[in-house]
Design a protein around this motif. Structure first.
Motif, PDB file in Angstrom:
ATOM      1  N   ALA A 185      -1.960  10.559   2.918  1.00 53.77           N
ATOM      2  CA  ALA A 185      -0.846  11.735   3.470  1.00 53.77           C
ATOM      3  C   ALA A 185      -1.386  12.387   4.670  1.00 53.77           C
ATOM      4  CB  ALA A 185      -0.800  12.739   2.512  1.00 53.77           C
ATOM      5  N   GLU A 186      -2.705  12.136   5.119  1.00 55.08           N
ATOM      6  CA  GLU A 186      -2.911  12.747   6.391  1.00 55.08           C
ATOM      7  C   GLU A 186      -3.147  11.772   7.470  1.00 55.08           C
ATOM      8  OE1 GLU A 186      -7.234  14.020   8.625  1.00 55.08           O
ATOM      9  OE2 GLU A 186      -7.225  13.772   6.453  1.00 55.08           O
ATOM     10  N   ILE A 187      -3.490  10.493   7.300  1.00 57.26           N
ATOM     11  CA  ILE A 187      -3.275   9.668   8.466  1.00 57.26           C
ATOM     12  C   ILE A 187      -2.198   8.639   8.634  1.00 57.26           C
ATOM     13  CG2 ILE A 187      -5.788   9.973   8.563  1.00 57.26           C
ATOM     14  CD1 ILE A 187      -6.257   7.229   7.702  1.00 57.26           C
ATOM     15  N   ALA A 188      -1.533   8.171   7.504  1.00 56.04           N
ATOM     16  CA  ALA A 188      -0.583   7.062   7.111  1.00 56.04           C
ATOM     17  C   ALA A 188       0.831   7.620   7.293  1.00 56.04           C
ATOM     18  CB  ALA A 188      -1.063   6.419   6.011  1.00 56.04           C
ATOM     19  N   ASP A 189       1.471   6.495   7.283  1.00 60.06           N
ATOM     20  CA  ASP A 189       2.976   6.882   7.308  1.00 60.06           C
ATOM     21  C   ASP A 189       3.619   6.456   5.896  1.00 60.06           C
ATOM     22  OD1 ASP A 189       3.466   6.477  10.225  1.00 60.06           O
ATOM     23  OD2 ASP A 189       2.611   4.732   9.983  1.00 60.06           O
ATOM     24  N   GLY A 190       2.685   5.967   5.076  1.00 59.66           N
ATOM     25  CA  GLY A 190       3.370   6.034   3.634  1.00 59.66           C
ATOM     26  C   GLY A 190       2.086   5.665   2.642  1.00 59.66           C
ATOM     27  N   TRP A 191       2.271   5.811   1.504  1.00 60.19           N
ATOM     28  CA  TRP A 191       1.415   5.488   0.343  1.00 60.19           C
ATOM     29  C   TRP A 191       2.011   4.333  -0.771  1.00 60.19           C
ATOM     30  CZ3 TRP A 191       1.475   9.077  -4.551  1.00 60.19           C
ATOM     31  CH2 TRP A 191       0.486   8.578  -5.359  1.00 60.19           C
ATOM     32  N   VAL A 192       0.998   3.651  -1.214  1.00 52.87           N
ATOM     33  CA  VAL A 192       1.248   2.546  -2.326  1.00 52.87           C
ATOM     34  C   VAL A 192       0.347   2.842  -3.323  1.00 52.87           C
ATOM     35  CG1 VAL A 192       1.613   0.178  -2.677  1.00 52.87           C
ATOM     36  CG2 VAL A 192       1.796   0.707  -0.371  1.00 52.87           C
ATOM     37  N   PRO A 193       1.158   3.710  -4.216  1.00 53.84           N
ATOM     38  CA  PRO A 193       0.335   3.921  -5.678  1.00 53.84           C
ATOM     39  C   PRO A 193       0.393   2.493  -6.452  1.00 53.84           C
ATOM     40  CG  PRO A 193       2.377   4.815  -5.620  1.00 53.84           C
ATOM     41  CD  PRO A 193       2.471   4.176  -4.351  1.00 53.84           C
ATOM     42  N   ILE A 194      -0.389   2.847  -7.709  1.00 53.24           N
ATOM     43  CA  ILE A 194      -0.386   1.932  -8.598  1.00 53.24           C
ATOM     44  C   ILE A 194      -0.245   2.502 -10.010  1.00 53.24           C
ATOM     45  CG2 ILE A 194      -2.875   1.755  -8.860  1.00 53.24           C
ATOM     46  CD1 ILE A 194      -2.492  -1.317  -9.790  1.00 53.24           C
ATOM     47  N   PHE A 195       0.354   2.072 -10.694  1.00 47.37           N
ATOM     48  CA  PHE A 195       0.683   3.051 -12.198  1.00 47.37           C
ATOM     49  C   PHE A 195       1.072   4.417 -11.861  1.00 47.37           C
ATOM     50  CE2 PHE A 195      -2.881  -0.242 -13.487  1.00 47.37           C
ATOM     51  CZ  PHE A 195      -1.863  -0.996 -13.664  1.00 47.37           C
ATOM     52  N   TYR A 196       2.044   4.546 -10.922  1.00 47.00           N
ATOM     53  CA  TYR A 196       2.546   5.840 -10.960  1.00 47.00           C
ATOM     54  C   TYR A 196       3.585   6.442 -11.912  1.00 47.00           C
ATOM     55  CZ  TYR A 196       4.847   9.896  -8.575  1.00 47.00           C
ATOM     56  OH  TYR A 196       5.336  10.949  -8.181  1.00 47.00           O
ATOM     57  N   HIS A 197       3.466   7.119 -12.748  1.00 49.45           N
ATOM     58  CA  HIS A 197       4.053   7.689 -14.045  1.00 49.45           C
ATOM     59  C   HIS A 197       5.465   8.432 -13.394  1.00 49.45           C
ATOM     60  CE1 HIS A 197       5.068   9.142 -17.968  1.00 49.45           C
ATOM     61  NE2 HIS A 197       4.470   8.298 -18.315  1.00 49.45           N
ATOM     62  N   ALA A 198       6.474   7.976 -13.690  1.00 53.67           N
ATOM     63  CA  ALA A 198       7.651   8.701 -13.173  1.00 53.67           C
ATOM     64  C   ALA A 198       7.716  10.225 -13.654  1.00 53.67           C
ATOM     65  CB  ALA A 198       9.156   7.968 -13.711  1.00 53.67           C
ATOM     66  N   GLU A 199       7.321  10.627 -14.748  1.00 60.22           N
ATOM     67  CA  GLU A 199       7.219  12.039 -15.369  1.00 60.22           C
ATOM     68  C   GLU A 199       6.194  12.734 -14.962  1.00 60.22           C
ATOM     69  OE1 GLU A 199       9.655  12.046 -19.244  1.00 60.22           O
ATOM     70  OE2 GLU A 199       8.698  10.116 -19.155  1.00 60.22           O
ATOM     71  N   ARG A 200       4.890  12.107 -14.795  1.00 59.78           N
ATOM     72  CA  ARG A 200       3.612  12.730 -14.919  1.00 59.78           C
ATOM     73  C   ARG A 200       3.044  12.761 -13.411  1.00 59.78           C
ATOM     74  NH1 ARG A 200       0.285  12.122 -20.318  1.00 59.78           N
ATOM     75  NH2 ARG A 200       1.991  12.363 -21.934  1.00 59.78           N
ATOM     76  N   GLY A 201       3.571  11.843 -12.840  1.00 60.70           N
ATOM     77  CA  GLY A 201       3.093  11.249 -11.354  1.00 60.70           C
ATOM     78  C   GLY A 201       3.203  12.575 -10.341  1.00 60.70           C
ATOM     79  N   PRO A 202       4.508  13.130 -10.442  1.00 58.24           N
ATOM     80  CA  PRO A 202       4.583  14.332  -9.321  1.00 58.24           C
ATOM     81  C   PRO A 202       3.670  15.372  -9.666  1.00 58.24           C
ATOM     82  CG  PRO A 202       6.924  13.474 -10.262  1.00 58.24           C
ATOM     83  CD  PRO A 202       5.733  12.674 -10.911  1.00 58.24           C
ATOM     84  N   LYS A 203       3.295  15.804 -10.846  1.00 52.44           N
ATOM     85  CA  LYS A 203       2.354  16.830 -11.005  1.00 52.44           C
ATOM     86  C   LYS A 203       0.784  16.163 -10.795  1.00 52.44           C
ATOM     87  CE  LYS A 203       0.732  20.218 -14.340  1.00 52.44           C
ATOM     88  NZ  LYS A 203       0.899  20.682 -15.957  1.00 52.44           N
ATOM     89  N   ALA A 204       0.676  15.195 -11.050  1.00 53.53           N
ATOM     90  CA  ALA A 204      -0.770  14.698 -10.924  1.00 53.53           C
ATOM     91  C   ALA A 204      -1.020  14.483  -9.391  1.00 53.53           C
ATOM     92  CB  ALA A 204      -0.996  13.199 -11.732  1.00 53.53           C
ATOM     93  N   TYR A 205      -0.268  14.196  -8.545  1.00 57.78           N
ATOM     94  CA  TYR A 205      -0.631  14.041  -7.129  1.00 57.78           C
ATOM     95  C   TYR A 205      -0.009  15.070  -6.339  1.00 57.78           C
ATOM     96  CZ  TYR A 205      -1.636   9.109  -8.592  1.00 57.78           C
ATOM     97  OH  TYR A 205      -2.355   7.926  -8.982  1.00 57.78           O
ATOM     98  N   ALA A 206       0.572  16.061  -6.782  1.00 61.20           N
ATOM     99  CA  ALA A 206       1.074  17.209  -5.938  1.00 61.20           C
ATOM    100  C   ALA A 206       0.228  17.447  -4.952  1.00 61.20           C
ATOM    101  CB  ALA A 206       1.584  18.389  -6.873  1.00 61.20           C
ATOM    102  N   ASP A 207      -0.999  18.102  -5.451  1.00 58.70           N
ATOM    103  CA  ASP A 207      -2.224  18.583  -4.408  1.00 58.70           C
ATOM    104  C   ASP A 207      -2.580  17.599  -3.465  1.00 58.70           C
ATOM    105  OD1 ASP A 207      -2.041  20.859  -5.915  1.00 58.70           O
ATOM    106  OD2 ASP A 207      -3.884  20.714  -7.089  1.00 58.70           O
ATOM    107  N   ALA A 208      -2.608  16.458  -3.966  1.00 60.10           N
ATOM    108  CA  ALA A 208      -3.109  15.234  -2.882  1.00 60.10           C
ATOM    109  C   ALA A 208      -1.986  15.212  -1.801  1.00 60.10           C
ATOM    110  CB  ALA A 208      -3.502  13.978  -3.527  1.00 60.10           C
ATOM    111  N   LEU A 209      -0.981  15.139  -2.186  1.00 58.82           N
ATOM    112  CA  LEU A 209       0.233  14.798  -1.264  1.00 58.82           C
ATOM    113  C   LEU A 209       0.543  16.145  -0.384  1.00 58.82           C
ATOM    114  CD1 LEU A 209       2.444  12.486  -3.443  1.00 58.82           C
ATOM    115  CD2 LEU A 209       1.070  11.893  -1.560  1.00 58.82           C
ATOM    116  N   ALA A 210       0.350  17.015  -0.527  1.00 57.53           N
ATOM    117  CA  ALA A 210       0.629  18.308   0.028  1.00 57.53           C
ATOM    118  C   ALA A 210       0.772  18.339   1.663  1.00 57.53           C
ATOM    119  CB  ALA A 210      -0.256  19.574  -0.353  1.00 57.53           C
ATOM    120  N   GLY A 211      -0.393  17.593   2.059  1.00 60.22           N
ATOM    121  CA  GLY A 211      -0.432  17.631   3.716  1.00 60.22           C
ATOM    122  C   GLY A 211       0.699  16.443   4.026  1.00 60.22           C
ATOM    123  N   ALA A 212       1.184  15.791   3.485  1.00 57.18           N
ATOM    124  CA  ALA A 212       1.931  14.686   4.082  1.00 57.18           C
ATOM    125  C   ALA A 212       3.031  15.314   4.882  1.00 57.18           C
ATOM    126  CB  ALA A 212       2.685  14.007   2.853  1.00 57.18           C
TER     127      ALA A 212
END
Length: 338
Positions: A185-212
């Motif tokens: 989120a800090e240095i790249a133009d995008g992120w490629v996750p693996i096993f992103y869960h459509a319902e649980r993923g947004p909450k699980a990664y919210a803090d990590a993606l806050a700086g995007a």
């Protein structure tokens, strides 16, 4: 929420031999308006050579490495490769990068794995410097120092001979851990996750993606199985999940296993790993929860897939990278859903 969810075709890496019919899938995706085509590498086929071939047979689809392994090439080599392919394709390249894991990095490439975040930061910085071509490239980091501070002492800063078609090729990072995702989120133009869960993923990664930054892309691999037998379709997904939890990493260091815990499946992942490492792979696959498999995939008849697409549109994911589809007619059907 993603206003305009895009489609990509995810071919991954080859098994023991090149899968038949892939060129037809690629040209179909190009004709149907798929936004991007993604290849991968592990310790077999590389990610770049197929893209050069497919790029010669397509007109508009973007050509993405998902992912190039950092330890396979120096950052200067990656910059040269990207600049070359970008010229050949008329500016269609997306550079996806990933650190892989210690088993591959140290076992296959024979280089040390530690400090993956620092190595990634240095790597991306050098690739960008080389592509911008403002001045001869120097780097004073401990992982990729340029010029090399040893050897003959004759090394000197160099500027790429080739003038890149685009000095700013999009760079996406593959990442699983919170710190790795935050780095993307800090240095790249995008992120490629693996096993992103459509319902649980947004909450699980919210803090990590806050700086995007605005415009940050999330290109998410999703196994698609168009079938009337939902249970059988999910079983195929479960086999993949079990393999990654149990076999793609060591018992004590497995990033995929750790991810399942952050998604709320820690106990289930422990059982899957135990069964897989004990040699009972069928039981390991069966132990993968249905809602885990269903949340990271799109399985069922087209009507069910259409309904479940709403979950992905409500997520921050910007591109679904369709994997598992081998029938060009199904690729067309998916395009019609979008």
């Amino acid at each position: 929420m993603t206003a305009d969810l895009k489609l990509g075709l995810n071919l991954g890496y080859w098994p023991a031999s090149p899968p038949p019919g892939q060129l037809e899938l690629v040209t179909t995706a190009d004709d149907c308006g798929y936004a991007s085509l993604w290849t991968a590498e592990a310790w077999g086929s590389d990610a770049v050579s197929p893209l050069a071939w497919y790029g010669a047979h397509t007109k508009r689809i973007k050509l993405a490495t998902g992912l190039i392994q950092l330890s396979a090439r120096t950052p200067a080599c990656t910059a040269m490769t990207v600049a070359t392919l970008d010229h050949l394709s008329g500016g269609r390249v997306i550079l996806g990068l990933g650190v892989s894991g210690p088993q591959v990095v140290e076992g296959w490439y024979g280089v040390p794995f530690p400090k993956p975040l620092a190595r990634t930061r240095e790597y991306v910085d050098i690739v960008r410097k080389a592509l911008v071509r403002d001045e001869p490239v120097t780097a004073d980091g401990p992982h990729y120092p340029l010029p090399y501070p040893g050897g003959t002492g004759l090394g000197k800063p160099l500027k790429m001979i080739l003038h890149p078609l685009r000095p700013q090729v999009p760079i996406y990072l593959g990442a699983e851990g919170p710190r790795n995702v935050a780095l993307a989120a800090e240095i790249a133009d995008g992120w490629v996750p693996i096993f992103y869960h459509a319902e649980r993923g947004p909450k699980a990664y919210a803090d990590a993606l806050a700086g995007a930054r605005p415009g940050f892309e999330i290109a998410c691999p999703v196994t698609v199985s168009i079938t009337d037998d939902v249970s059988a379709g999910l079983q195929l997904v479960k086999w993949t999940v079990a393999f990654y939890i149990g076999g793609m990493g060591a018992r004590t260091v497995n990033f995929h296993y750790d991810l399942m815990g952050r998604l709320g499946y820690a106990d289930e992942a422990a059982e899957v790993q135990r069964l897989f490492l004990a040699g009972d792979r069928a039981a390991a696959a069966a132990a993968v929860p249905d809602d885990l498999a269903d949340g990271i995939a799109l399985v069922g008849p087209l009507a069910r897939i259409r309904e479940r697409l709403a979950l992905w549109r409500d997520s921050p994911v910007t591109t679904l990278l369709v994997g598992g589809v081998r029938d060009p007619a199904q690729l067309r059907a998916l395009a019609e859903l979008f």
